[in-house]
Motif scaffolding. Structure first.
Motif, PDB file in Angstrom:
ATOM      1  N   ALA A   1       0.815  -1.217   0.000  1.00 21.27           N
ATOM      2  CA  ALA A   1       0.000   0.000   0.000  1.00 21.27           C
ATOM      3  C   ALA A   1       0.849   1.269   0.000  1.00 21.27           C
TER       4      ALA A   1
ATOM      5  N   GLY B   1      -0.427   0.290   6.216  1.00 20.62           N
ATOM      6  CA  GLY B   1      -1.335   1.250   5.621  1.00 20.62           C
ATOM      7  C   GLY B   1      -0.730   1.893   4.390  1.00 20.62           C
TER       8      GLY B   1
ATOM      9  N   THR C   1      -5.366   1.959  -0.204  1.00 17.38           N
ATOM     10  CA  THR C   1      -6.107   0.702  -0.150  1.00 17.38           C
ATOM     11  C   THR C   1      -6.317   0.102  -1.532  1.00 17.38           C
TER      12      THR C   1
ATOM     13  N   ASN D   1      -5.042  -3.633  -2.460  1.00 22.46           N
ATOM     14  CA  ASN D   1      -5.976  -4.705  -2.815  1.00 22.46           C
ATOM     15  C   ASN D   1      -5.728  -5.230  -4.219  1.00 22.46           C
TER      16      ASN D   1
ATOM     17  N   SER E   1      -4.835   0.913   8.998  1.00 20.90           N
ATOM     18  CA  SER E   1      -5.358   1.748   7.916  1.00 20.90           C
ATOM     19  C   SER E   1      -5.773   0.859   6.739  1.00 20.90           C
ATOM     20  N   ALA E   2      -5.126   0.981   5.573  1.00 22.66           N
ATOM     21  CA  ALA E   2      -5.476   0.142   4.427  1.00 22.66           C
ATOM     22  C   ALA E   2      -5.412  -1.337   4.788  1.00 22.66           C
TER      23      ALA E   2
ATOM     24  N   VAL F   1      -8.677  -2.060   6.456  1.00 21.11           N
ATOM     25  CA  VAL F   1      -9.823  -1.957   5.562  1.00 21.11           C
ATOM     26  C   VAL F   1      -9.994  -3.215   4.718  1.00 21.11           C
ATOM     27  N   ILE F   2      -8.879  -3.816   4.265  1.00 20.41           N
ATOM     28  CA  ILE F   2      -8.984  -5.008   3.413  1.00 20.41           C
ATOM     29  C   ILE F   2      -9.444  -6.242   4.178  1.00 20.41           C
TER      30      ILE F   2
ATOM     31  N   ILE G   1     -13.508  -3.168  -0.129  1.00 15.58           N
ATOM     32  CA  ILE G   1     -12.814  -1.947   0.292  1.00 15.58           C
ATOM     33  C   ILE G   1     -13.621  -0.700  -0.081  1.00 15.58           C
TER      34      ILE G   1
ATOM     35  N   THR H   1     -13.271   2.655   1.999  1.00 12.12           N
ATOM     36  CA  THR H   1     -11.988   3.300   2.223  1.00 12.12           C
ATOM     37  C   THR H   1     -12.103   4.803   1.966  1.00 12.12           C
TER      38      THR H   1
ATOM     39  N   ASP I   1      -9.565   6.383   0.583  1.00  7.02           N
ATOM     40  CA  ASP I   1      -8.517   6.653  -0.399  1.00  7.02           C
ATOM     41  C   ASP I   1      -9.071   6.921  -1.800  1.00  7.02           C
TER      42      ASP I   1
ATOM     43  N   SER J   1     -12.252  -8.009  -1.055  1.00  2.84           N
ATOM     44  CA  SER J   1     -10.992  -8.115  -0.320  1.00  2.84           C
ATOM     45  C   SER J   1     -10.981  -9.381   0.535  1.00  2.84           C
TER      46      SER J   1
END
Length: 243
Positions: A43, A90, A93, A97, A124-125, A128-129, A134, A137, A139, A150
């Motif tokens: 990421a 992180g 994302t 992914n 963080s990312a 989220v996964i 995702i 997110t 992002d 994910s």
């Protein structure tokens, strides 16, 4: 499963990544007798994968573990299969992914965590996964191929870095309004907002919510008042949600 899903990497006063949750990470890694930690830094965009792996190694330097970055492995899939623990950094994302899908890593990581009991730590990312997709997110989608499914370790959607705030003079949607939009389109799903300095911890069949700064978790469902959950609470009921 053993999951530690952190909203972010650092809070004010921290000098090391994951420092605010390091006691929880240490407890899990010690209990599971972890020796080989695999870092997933895909990421990371604005610094190097090596630097991010080194940051994780520094945070875990008090433990007798070997820390390696999956980007250095000749066979990333085999590296995931051999890991005793996985730490997912992180960053962006969408890039994370997509890379996991491109390299065929979704299945091997799922198998490592759900079948072999490998602890998974993501911030963080990386947190989220852990959701089914995702789509919640924060992002920007900076890659041309938008892949949303994910790892699906938990049945609800995650919004990391959650902040309940408005900015004076800003006329765009707030975080809550964006989440509400998601729920209107996906009415049977829930979104869990985890604020800075907090994390979800899964151990076996139990999930708890923890926060280094006392900030509450925010649970969003369509046409229901947002539910606030205080740090230290058992939130195992979230594992029974239908997405």
């Amino acid at each position: 499963m053993d999951l530690l899903l952190l909203s972010n990497g650092k809070i004010a006063g921290n000098t090391k990544v994951m420092e605010f949750a390091l006691s929880a990470i240490t407890d899990v890694f010690t209990r599971k007798q972890v020796k080989n930690v695999l870092v997933i830094p895909y990421a990371v965009i604005r610094s190097s994968h090596d630097d991010r792996t080194a940051m994780v190694a520094e945070s875990l330097s008090h433990l007798d573990v070997n820390v390696t970055g999956i980007h250095r492995a000749e066979d990333p899939v085999e590296a995931a299969r051999q890991a005793d623990a996985i730490v997912c950094s992180g960053g962006n994302t969408w890039v994370l992914n997509k890379t996991l899908h491109d390299l065929g890593l979704i299945g091997p990581i799922q198998q490592a965590v759900t079948q072999r009991g490998v602890p998974y730590v993501g911030w963080s990312a990386g947190a989220v996964i852990s959701a089914p997709t995702i789509r919640t997110t924060n992002d920007m989608c900076i890659v041309s191929a938008a892949i949303t499914p994910s790892l699906g370790f938990v049945p609800f959607q995650i919004n990391a870095h959650y902040i309940d705030a408005t900015i004076e003079g800003h006329m765009g949607e707030t975080r809550d309004e964006r989440i509400e939009e998601f729920l209107v389109v996906n009415p049977h799903q829930s979104v869990i907002g985890i604020p800075e300095g907090s994390w979800l911890a899964v151990s076996g069949d139990t999930m708890t919510y923890e926060a280094a700064n006392g900030k509450p978790l925010h649970w969003f469902k369509l046409n229901q008042e947002r539910k606030l959950v205080q740090a230290g609470s058992d939130v195992t009921e979230l594992m029974g949600l239908d997405g």
